[in-house]
Design a protein around this motif. Sequence first.
Motif, PDB file in Angstrom:
ATOM      1  N   VAL A 238       0.856  -1.194   0.000  1.00  0.00           N
ATOM      2  CA  VAL A 238       0.000   0.000   0.000  1.00  0.00           C
ATOM      3  C   VAL A 238       0.889   1.240   0.000  1.00  0.00           C
ATOM      4  O   VAL A 238       1.651   1.476   0.945  1.00  0.00           O
TER       5      VAL A 238
ATOM      6  N   TYR B 208      -0.170  -7.635  -5.096  1.00  0.00           N
ATOM      7  CA  TYR B 208      -1.303  -6.726  -5.143  1.00  0.00           C
ATOM      8  C   TYR B 208      -0.837  -5.312  -4.771  1.00  0.00           C
ATOM      9  O   TYR B 208      -0.887  -4.926  -3.607  1.00  0.00           O
TER      10      TYR B 208
ATOM     11  N   LEU C  81      -1.307  -1.509  -4.222  1.00  0.00           N
ATOM     12  CA  LEU C  81      -2.426  -0.592  -4.011  1.00  0.00           C
ATOM     13  C   LEU C  81      -1.899   0.841  -3.898  1.00  0.00           C
ATOM     14  O   LEU C  81      -1.041   1.121  -3.051  1.00  0.00           O
TER      15      LEU C  81
ATOM     16  N   ASN D 289      -3.819  -1.327  -8.288  1.00  0.00           N
ATOM     17  CA  ASN D 289      -5.174  -1.000  -7.845  1.00  0.00           C
ATOM     18  C   ASN D 289      -5.139   0.402  -7.250  1.00  0.00           C
ATOM     19  O   ASN D 289      -4.290   0.711  -6.421  1.00  0.00           O
TER      20      ASN D 289
ATOM     21  N   CYS E 179      -6.940   3.382  -5.119  1.00  0.00           N
ATOM     22  CA  CYS E 179      -7.953   3.567  -4.080  1.00  0.00           C
ATOM     23  C   CYS E 179      -8.125   5.057  -3.787  1.00  0.00           C
ATOM     24  O   CYS E 179      -7.138   5.756  -3.498  1.00  0.00           O
TER      25      CYS E 179
ATOM     26  N   MET F 240     -12.182  -5.933  -5.029  1.00  0.00           N
ATOM     27  CA  MET F 240     -10.753  -5.761  -5.276  1.00  0.00           C
ATOM     28  C   MET F 240     -10.013  -7.089  -5.212  1.00  0.00           C
ATOM     29  O   MET F 240      -9.106  -7.356  -6.006  1.00  0.00           O
TER      30      MET F 240
END
Length: 497
Positions: free
Chosen positions: A291, A399, A401, A430, A432, A476
């Motif tokens: 993240v 993944y 983010l 991804n 957000c 997601m």
Amino acid sequence: MKKQSYLEYGSVVGERYRIVRTLGTGGMSSVFMAEDLKLPGKQWAVKESVADPQMMKLVRAEAEMLISLSHPRLPGIVDFFEHPPSGAVYLVMDYIEGITLEAYMKGYQGHIPQEQIVPLALQLLDVLDYLHTRQSPVIYRDLKPTNIMLTPEMEFKLIDFGIARSYKAEMNQDTVKLGTVGFAAPEQYGAGQTDARSDLYSLGALLLYLCTGGKYSEWTAGVEGYIRGELPRHLIPVIRKLLRHHPGERFQSAGEVIGELRRSADFQSAQQGVSVGDASIEYGGTRVVAVLGVSSGSGATHTAIAVSHYLARRSRSVALVELHSTAKAFARLQEVVNGVPVGRASSSRRFEVDGVHYWRQTSRADVIALLGGSYQFIVLDLGSGQDNERLEEFLRADYPLVVGSGAEWRIQDIAGLSRSLQRHPQHKWNYCLPLAASEAVRRLRKELDHDQVFALPFHSDPFEQEEEMDQVLDEMFRGAIPDTRKKRFGFLKRSHR
């Protein structure tokens, strides 16, 4: 021939260390657990060596070498002294709680989980790279399952530097031929001087040993038939090259092997179509969620916590890692969870909240160690900024983010980040946007030509389950995890008591 030890239960050495029990014995050494009489509750490992004067030179050399080293995969040395009347030498070092890799393998009847093999290799390569790239390179020369300790946190550490040596470029061959048959490189038996490539041969032998369930550590005719079928096939050519008889035909450095393993792993992931939106995803080892905030205050930490507890509620084993050393969020959280005053966070960097293991102010080496553990998901809180270390972890994640502000006037921040990194593949990313309007999400999807753009709803307590947030995260992570719920952690309620 094994020398007799002068220590027994209750013996005190160095006027400070009281022997508790024997940990192991070798040809000329014994290792004991000892309690510290000056620091109650502290335990150390004390290595006692009794040998003739010629061999004692090796013991002193080991002590001098270890004292000069500092790496999380190596034991720290705290004391060294000699006892002339008995001819014994004592080395006091960190006591490493855990079991050897050999014992760990026996627990799995030789077949340790296949997803742990590459992370193990990366951990060992990390410490070998440290040893080999020192100003005076250190060659370990005895890499084998009994010299690798596995801690309860699934961290691997090298032990026993009894035959390690400093590399001397002017020498044609080693003066002492030592090593463990089956794991030692051919040059350790008199064919030349050992160097970094000798340790890489031993790494190849160790990997082959793991991949064949402990049956083989040398590449012989027909060995391919004993390599476990579920292993990543890209490992085979790597192991084969590590085990070449001539050093010039092997990988030439630990860094070169690290690059090859990472490239191969990335290639395999891409070939298998691993992405967040792919409904065909099946769990196959530790997955990394990274993240990254576009800017300070964009909500990266809040989102990382929410994602971690979402995964934990679905019966996943999760580690949440704070991968920026100056951050203070996890330290404050640890104080609240433990109920201690501000500024009194525990010396332990790990704490737990409803099944999620939090790791505060963690290094990259620690992340590599965690990848070799039993976690199904590791969530990296990278904060904001794009320094090389954090950006590399973001780009490597399964993944990735990106968290940006949902405010209309800040939406372009994400588009700017995407353009600045356009040389990197972004199909797994991804995006957000906390509290963003649906129209803003639609416009950003069109501008980026990317479907994985999500508006995150208002979620005041990231530890608590919130239905709207779960719906977004379900989309997601669609297909990646089953829908199994866990109990919640009422952080806001606890912190206001």
